[in-house]
Design an enzyme around this catalytic site. Structure first.
Site, mmCIF file in Angstrom:
data_model
loop_
_atom_site.group_PDB
_atom_site.id
_atom_site.type_symbol
_atom_site.label_atom_id
_atom_site.label_comp_id
_atom_site.label_asym_id
_atom_site.label_seq_id
_atom_site.Cartn_x
_atom_site.Cartn_y
_atom_site.Cartn_z
ATOM 1 N N HIS A 108 23.542 9.955 62.136
ATOM 2 C CA HIS A 108 23.206 8.979 61.107
ATOM 3 C C HIS A 108 21.686 8.805 61.044
ATOM 4 C CE1 HIS A 108 23.147 6.629 64.818
ATOM 5 N NE2 HIS A 108 22.205 5.917 64.217
ATOM 6 N N HIS B 53 14.650 9.968 59.863
ATOM 7 C CA HIS B 53 15.079 11.128 60.651
ATOM 8 C C HIS B 53 16.497 10.922 61.168
ATOM 9 C CE1 HIS B 53 14.040 8.280 63.802
ATOM 10 N NE2 HIS B 53 14.789 9.008 64.629
#
Length: 185
Positions: free
Chosen positions: A43, A128
């Site tokens: 995630h 990220h």
């Protein structure tokens, strides 16, 4: 008063996970001591809250809903590979997000609301997906060259049409994530 460990995230589309798994397999060939993120848990974190009182969840959910209502769904491009804090001192290995201005704007508006609720302001936000954490310097040079090999890798695009408030339960086998509330864009 009960507490839960919580964070706000954008989940990765399932069809992109095999492409990221190919990259993880290349890192596994380095024989470095890396703790990898389970594919199911990949995630992009918008905010890590830490331990929060369950009594305050409704205020948090209301703040998230107010900000999310200002956004329509949008596309993101998953591209590139790198390390935090840098390629010389590798602690975290990540896959990046290209053209992330909408995510940064969403994060900044959410963070402003979270500060209003008493949470610390994020010092630096970086879009990220963490894929692994280095546990020692063993194999660092091979890891560094693998990061460089995938620095421009094109993983794919996905539609972001919701964000999810998640509960994280730490276990010896790794964290277990549970969706608390999904906010549609």
């Amino acid at each position: 008063m009960s507490q839960i460990r919580a964070f706000l995230a954008i989940d990765l589309d399932d069809d992109l996970k095999p492409k990221i798994n190919k990259i993880i397999r290349e890192f596994k060939k380095t024989d470095a001591r890396i703790k990898y993120v389970e594919l199911a848990n990949l995630h992009l974190t918008l905010k890590f809250f830490g331990d929060i009182d369950t009594e305050g969840l409704s205020l948090l959910e209301e703040a998230i809903a107010n900000v999310v209502s200002q956004y329509d769904s949008f596309k993101i491009k998953i591209k590139g590979c790198g390390a935090f804090p840098n390629n010389k001192r590798i602690k975290v290995i990540w896959v990046g997000i290209d053209e992330d201005s909408i995510i940064k704007d969403l994060h900044d508006k959410l963070d402003k609301e979270f500060v209003r609720l008493g949470f610390d302001k994020d010092k630096r936000f970086s879009t990220h997906l963490t894929i692994g954490r280095m546990k020692s310097a063993k194999g660092k040079d091979k890891v560094k060259s693998t990061i460089e090999e995938f620095s421009d890798v094109e993983i794919g695009e996905m539609e972001v049409d919701h964000i999810t408030l998640k509960k994280s339960t730490l276990t010896p086998a790794g964290p277990i994530y549970e969706d608390l509330k999904i906010f549609e864009l």
